[in-house]
Design a protein around this motif. Structure first.
Motif, short mmCIF file in Angstrom:
data_model
loop_
_atom_site.label_atom_id
_atom_site.label_comp_id
_atom_site.label_asym_id
_atom_site.label_seq_id
_atom_site.Cartn_x
_atom_site.Cartn_y
_atom_site.Cartn_z
N LEU A 149 5.89 -4.28 128.26
CA LEU A 149 4.64 -5.05 128.60
C LEU A 149 4.54 -6.40 127.78
CD1 LEU A 149 1.87 -2.08 129.34
CD2 LEU A 149 3.71 -3.05 130.90
N LYS A 150 4.65 -6.37 126.50
CA LYS A 150 4.83 -7.53 125.69
C LYS A 150 5.70 -8.71 126.31
CE LYS A 150 6.79 -7.22 121.70
NZ LYS A 150 6.85 -7.16 120.34
N MET A 151 6.74 -8.26 126.63
CA MET A 151 7.77 -9.35 127.28
C MET A 151 7.27 -9.70 128.48
SD MET A 151 11.59 -7.57 126.26
CE MET A 151 12.27 -9.00 127.05
N LEU A 152 6.85 -8.91 129.19
CA LEU A 152 6.33 -9.37 130.76
C LEU A 152 5.12 -10.26 130.59
CD1 LEU A 152 6.60 -5.84 132.66
CD2 LEU A 152 8.22 -8.15 132.84
N ARG A 153 4.12 -9.94 129.55
CA ARG A 153 3.14 -11.02 129.34
C ARG A 153 3.59 -12.30 129.08
NH1 ARG A 153 0.32 -6.24 127.93
NH2 ARG A 153 0.99 -6.36 125.73
N MET A 195 6.03 3.35 132.02
CA MET A 195 6.19 2.10 132.03
C MET A 195 6.03 1.51 133.30
SD MET A 195 9.68 0.59 130.68
CE MET A 195 9.56 1.53 128.98
N ILE A 196 6.41 2.11 134.23
CA ILE A 196 6.19 1.47 135.63
C ILE A 196 4.89 1.30 136.12
CG2 ILE A 196 6.70 1.62 138.16
CD1 ILE A 196 9.72 2.50 137.43
N PRO A 197 4.02 2.51 135.91
CA PRO A 197 2.61 2.51 136.35
C PRO A 197 1.69 1.64 135.71
CG PRO A 197 3.25 4.82 136.34
CD PRO A 197 4.67 3.83 135.65
N ALA A 198 2.23 1.30 134.25
CA ALA A 198 1.43 0.34 133.30
C ALA A 198 1.74 -0.98 133.82
CB ALA A 198 1.70 0.66 131.91
N ALA A 199 2.67 -1.38 134.07
CA ALA A 199 3.27 -2.70 134.49
C ALA A 199 2.58 -2.93 135.83
CB ALA A 199 4.63 -2.97 134.55
N ALA A 200 2.53 -2.01 136.77
CA ALA A 200 1.90 -2.31 138.13
C ALA A 200 0.68 -2.40 137.99
CB ALA A 200 2.28 -1.21 138.97
N SER A 201 -0.15 -1.66 137.13
CA SER A 201 -1.62 -1.74 137.12
C SER A 201 -2.13 -2.83 136.40
CB SER A 201 -2.13 -0.41 136.23
OG SER A 201 -1.91 -0.51 134.94
N GLY A 203 -0.61 -5.83 136.77
CA GLY A 203 -0.06 -6.90 137.58
C GLY A 203 1.11 -7.73 137.06
N LEU A 204 1.86 -6.90 136.04
CA LEU A 204 2.75 -7.74 135.32
C LEU A 204 4.28 -7.95 135.93
CD1 LEU A 204 1.74 -6.55 131.65
CD2 LEU A 204 1.50 -8.79 132.77
N ALA A 205 4.56 -7.11 136.84
CA ALA A 205 5.74 -7.09 137.41
C ALA A 205 5.71 -7.43 138.90
CB ALA A 205 6.40 -5.71 137.15
N ASP A 206 6.78 -8.14 139.19
CA ASP A 206 6.96 -8.37 140.70
C ASP A 206 8.09 -7.37 141.24
OD1 ASP A 206 5.14 -10.82 140.78
OD2 ASP A 206 6.71 -11.57 139.78
N ALA A 207 9.08 -7.00 140.56
CA ALA A 207 10.11 -6.24 140.83
C ALA A 207 10.26 -5.07 139.62
CB ALA A 207 11.31 -7.07 141.31
N HIS A 232 4.76 2.46 143.57
CA HIS A 232 3.86 1.54 143.09
C HIS A 232 4.12 0.17 143.76
CE1 HIS A 232 2.18 3.92 139.73
NE2 HIS A 232 3.35 4.53 139.57
N GLY A 233 4.67 0.09 144.79
CA GLY A 233 4.71 -1.24 145.64
C GLY A 233 5.46 -2.13 145.00
N LEU A 234 6.56 -1.81 144.18
CA LEU A 234 7.29 -2.95 143.80
C LEU A 234 8.62 -3.11 144.26
CD1 LEU A 234 6.38 -2.29 139.91
CD2 LEU A 234 5.41 -4.07 141.37
N HIS A 235 9.20 -4.40 144.49
CA HIS A 235 10.45 -4.36 144.80
C HIS A 235 11.67 -3.81 143.84
CE1 HIS A 235 9.52 -6.85 148.43
NE2 HIS A 235 8.84 -7.78 147.53
#
Length: 404
Positions: A149-153, A195-201, A203-207, A232-235
């Protein structure tokens, strides 16, 4: 104060529209961040000229380049591993000895968000100076929930700091972290359930991406990641068939992946699967060159089956420490035998498709005005010569951001 989105006019251009070179000379009018008029220069009307700022004549205009596969956010470097490879060590041998991705993981975990931002800014600046207006940035060097999440931010902050569009991709399934050394399935559970649920919640990841390879994760494990991303609706995307043929490309296609990347070992079955799914094959000649690979991607088969081909830098600290997109155009032609037109389409229209973008990568009326004007006489020159400093003007979201 100048208008937020001024009317900008270019005349007597040679235009590559993302797929083809248009008959010259052409004119382009940008208004309110969009391409308002695309026509022959002698077809401009008084209404077109009214209130427009003349931006110049001549040169080649392309869509802003799209680098659809990068790993720009990381700490440290792997120059020592570069020397080891030159001495004969393979990519897999270095990874298995604790180097490779895991050496970057250690440095990235130890770095703060601000430190990662500071080191990534010049890398991204280099891409922008060579024509990039949209870039995909992957995580994958944290391998914990907090560090991914740090990297995505940081990737999101890069897009807020500089005039560039950033697409973010969660690559938690990049390598097995040391704390899960004997529990690969347990790590995949962490990726899927936390990891995926946290990134999705947030809004940090598009895919979501995976590394489907013998030194990384199996097709069955990657499929679990794809299924979690879909919930989680991610590509989804995949590093597939880079070092061997595990069927990762076909797996990605079955899950409607935006792209399958590397694909040197992709077979005819995989090519057909990509074609049927509309999945883009992203070629990464920088990694091919750096790793001194010899297995060429199946370009003829991709052409024969009509698979869209994208080209990207794969900018990263280990296998492709390259931050010059136009160099990739040249390498895609010289190493993989793409035509200059195919290579340029690979960093414009097809790269947009690899990111799921519908209004980027092309020059057409009504589309977003992310544009580059180059001091060359033909689009072919961008792939022909490896030469910095050819970008005359860079336009992002209808505004001039760089001019030489």
């Amino acid at each position: 104060m100048p208008p937020a989105h001024p009317r900008l006019l270019w005349r007597d251009l040679t235009i590559f529209d993302g797929r083809h070179q248009l008959p010259a000379p052409m004119a382009v009018l940008v208004d309110r961040g969009r391409i308002a008029r695309l026509c022959a220069s002698d077809a401009l009307t008084a209404a077109d000229l009214d209130g427009a700022t003349e931006m110049g004549r001549g040169g080649v205009m392309t869509p802003g380049l799209i680098d659809c596969h990068t790993h720009l956010v990381f700490a440290g470097n792997r120059a020592d591993e570069f020397a080891r490879r030159l001495a004969g060590a393979s990519y897999a041998e270095i990874a298995q000895s604790g180097g490779g991705i895991l050496s970057t993981v250690r440095a990235t975990r130890a770095a703060s968000e601000d430190e990662l931002l500071a080191t990534a800014l010049p890398r991204l600046g280099a891409l922008m100076a060579d024509g990039v207006t949209t870039v995909e940035i992957k995580s994958g060097y944290g391998l914990t929930v907090a560090d991914e999440l740090k990297m995505l931010r940081v990737a999101r902050r890069l897009g807020e700091t500089l005039p560039v569009r950033v697409a973010t991709t969660l690559l938690g399934a990049h390598a097995l972290p040391p704390e899960y050394q004997d529990d690969k399935d347990g790590y995949i559970r962490l990726v899927c359930e936390e990891m995926i649920p946290a990134a999705a919640s947030e809004g940090l990841a598009d895919a979501v991406d995976v590394f489907c390879e013998g030194i990384a994760f199996s097709p069955a494990q990657c499929e679990r990641v794809f299924e979690a991303a879909a919930r989680h609706g991610l590509h989804v995307k995949a590093h597939a068939e880079q070092l061997s043929n595990l069927g990762g490309g076909a797996l990605a296609a079955r899950h409607g992946a935006l792209s399958a990347d590397h694909v040197e070992y992709l077979d005819e079955v995989g090519v057909r699967a990509l074609a049927e799914a509309g999945t883009v094959a992203t070629l990464l000649p920088g990694a091919f060159l750096t790793l001194r690979e010899t297995q060429l991607p199946p370009v003829d088969a991709l052409r024969r089956h009509g698979v869209p081909i994208a080209v990207a830098t794969d900018a990263n600290p280990g296998s492709s420490p390259m931050f010059m997109p136009t160099l990739m155009l040249n390498l895609a032609c010289t190493l993989f035998r793409l035509t200059p037109c195919e290579a340029l389409a690979g960093m414009t229209a097809n790269a947009a498709r690899a990111l799921g973008l519908t209004d980027g990568g092309r020059i057409a009326e009504g589309l977003r005005a992310d544009l580059c004007v180059w001091d060359v006489s033909s689009p072919n020159e961008l792939a022909y010569a490896v030469q910095p400093g050819r970008l005359r003007q860079r336009v992002f979201d209808g505004r001039l951001t760089d001019e030489r």
